[in-house]
Design a protein around this motif. Sequence first.
Motif, PDB file in Angstrom:
ATOM      1  N   THR A 191      -6.884 -23.518  13.977  1.00 30.33           N
ATOM      2  CA  THR A 191      -7.328 -23.942  15.471  1.00 30.33           C
ATOM      3  C   THR A 191      -8.482 -23.031  16.008  1.00 30.33           C
ATOM      4  O   THR A 191      -8.729 -21.881  15.274  1.00 30.33           O
ATOM      5  CB  THR A 191      -5.847 -23.575  16.421  1.00 30.33           C
ATOM      6  OG1 THR A 191      -5.795 -21.950  16.562  1.00 30.33           O
ATOM      7  CG2 THR A 191      -4.525 -24.193  15.474  1.00 30.33           C
ATOM      8  N   LEU A 192      -8.643 -23.244  17.400  1.00 25.34           N
ATOM      9  CA  LEU A 192      -9.748 -22.499  17.945  1.00 25.34           C
ATOM     10  C   LEU A 192      -9.460 -21.197  18.334  1.00 25.34           C
ATOM     11  O   LEU A 192     -10.273 -20.119  18.268  1.00 25.34           O
ATOM     12  CB  LEU A 192     -10.189 -23.212  19.216  1.00 25.34           C
ATOM     13  CG  LEU A 192     -11.212 -22.565  20.051  1.00 25.34           C
ATOM     14  CD1 LEU A 192     -12.515 -22.624  19.416  1.00 25.34           C
ATOM     15  CD2 LEU A 192     -11.348 -23.439  21.260  1.00 25.34           C
ATOM     16  N   ILE A 193      -8.039 -20.760  18.489  1.00 31.46           N
ATOM     17  CA  ILE A 193      -7.681 -19.524  18.787  1.00 31.46           C
ATOM     18  C   ILE A 193      -7.309 -18.569  17.751  1.00 31.46           C
ATOM     19  O   ILE A 193      -6.808 -17.531  18.053  1.00 31.46           O
ATOM     20  CB  ILE A 193      -6.427 -19.690  19.902  1.00 31.46           C
ATOM     21  CG1 ILE A 193      -5.265 -20.115  19.257  1.00 31.46           C
ATOM     22  CG2 ILE A 193      -6.701 -20.274  20.984  1.00 31.46           C
ATOM     23  CD1 ILE A 193      -4.007 -19.975  19.734  1.00 31.46           C
ATOM     24  N   ASP A 194      -7.655 -18.899  16.464  1.00 28.44           N
ATOM     25  CA  ASP A 194      -6.955 -18.159  15.154  1.00 28.44           C
ATOM     26  C   ASP A 194      -7.613 -16.725  15.307  1.00 28.44           C
ATOM     27  O   ASP A 194      -6.912 -15.950  14.944  1.00 28.44           O
ATOM     28  CB  ASP A 194      -7.816 -18.671  13.940  1.00 28.44           C
ATOM     29  CG  ASP A 194      -6.816 -20.132  13.739  1.00 28.44           C
ATOM     30  OD1 ASP A 194      -5.655 -20.385  14.489  1.00 28.44           O
ATOM     31  OD2 ASP A 194      -7.519 -21.009  13.126  1.00 28.44           O
ATOM     32  N   VAL A 195      -8.782 -16.553  15.443  1.00 30.05           N
ATOM     33  CA  VAL A 195      -9.461 -15.310  15.489  1.00 30.05           C
ATOM     34  C   VAL A 195      -8.871 -14.369  16.632  1.00 30.05           C
ATOM     35  O   VAL A 195      -8.776 -13.235  16.532  1.00 30.05           O
ATOM     36  CB  VAL A 195     -11.005 -15.239  15.608  1.00 30.05           C
ATOM     37  CG1 VAL A 195     -11.493 -15.793  16.906  1.00 30.05           C
ATOM     38  CG2 VAL A 195     -11.751 -13.819  15.368  1.00 30.05           C
ATOM     39  N   VAL A 196      -8.688 -14.870  17.641  1.00 33.10           N
ATOM     40  CA  VAL A 196      -7.991 -14.360  18.905  1.00 33.10           C
ATOM     41  C   VAL A 196      -6.731 -13.932  18.376  1.00 33.10           C
ATOM     42  O   VAL A 196      -6.469 -12.701  18.770  1.00 33.10           O
ATOM     43  CB  VAL A 196      -8.067 -15.356  20.182  1.00 33.10           C
ATOM     44  CG1 VAL A 196      -7.584 -14.276  21.310  1.00 33.10           C
ATOM     45  CG2 VAL A 196      -9.508 -15.529  20.668  1.00 33.10           C
TER      46      VAL A 196
END
Length: 266
Positions: free
Chosen positions: A96-101
């Motif tokens: 997903t887009l929020i993995d690094v966050v």
Amino acid sequence: MFNKINYIWRVFATGLSFTTFGIGGLLLSLFVFPVIALFNRDPLVRKRKARYLIHRSWYIFIRFMQALGIFKFDLTAAKAQLEGIEGKIVIANHPTLIDVVALISLIPNADCVVKQGLWNNFFLKRVVRVADFINNDQDVNKLIQNCKKSLQEGYNLVIFPEGTRTVPNKPIKLQRGAANIAIRCQTNLLPVIIDCDPTTLTKQEKWYQIPDRKAYFTMRVVEEIDITPFINQEKNESIAARRLTEHIKTVFKEEVAQNEILRNRD
């Protein structure tokens, strides 16, 4: 009727979340980071405080998304395993887009290898520059040198070996960057397996193309990958990195499959 209202709310809440994230990054850049710089002349101290502030801000953002009802996060076990680590290379799959966050929200002393695009992003370019995250668009030797320096300073290097988000229902494809860094820095790899059910915020979807129900987002820290056998078996670093990349791919495939088995049992 209730399901329809809930869906509309989650679309609105998703837009609100990303707006908040972008504006929050801009406010940190314009007002908070300059104050840190003003009262901390030592660049190493500024970097440490900026990274910790990002870690805390992103942890709050994750909780904000959960409070809005977009995600249900199960991060407690991973948080306990990650918050005390030092000088590790943390690798993760990237659904997903929020993995690094989510991942950096669990690691107080995180560094990150980031794409060139973030260095030019209007909302985040000052954040990644003040935090002195590592730009992947540079000479390989310089990149390795910066990674080694970061690890020696006790930071944990966050890398997504896929280089981009996973394509759902497609085989995992890895780049050799993480393995090259591990081999040349002689540092073991700590894999984190991320799962999001149902899938959302993938590379193929717009932010408003959300699933019919709230997504359940989990992280698992699995057994550390010892790079010693790969270094000992191959004198050539490139070949060692290639073999290590294949091993990482196997670990990811097996652990992702394990997530699916556990999900089906539930």
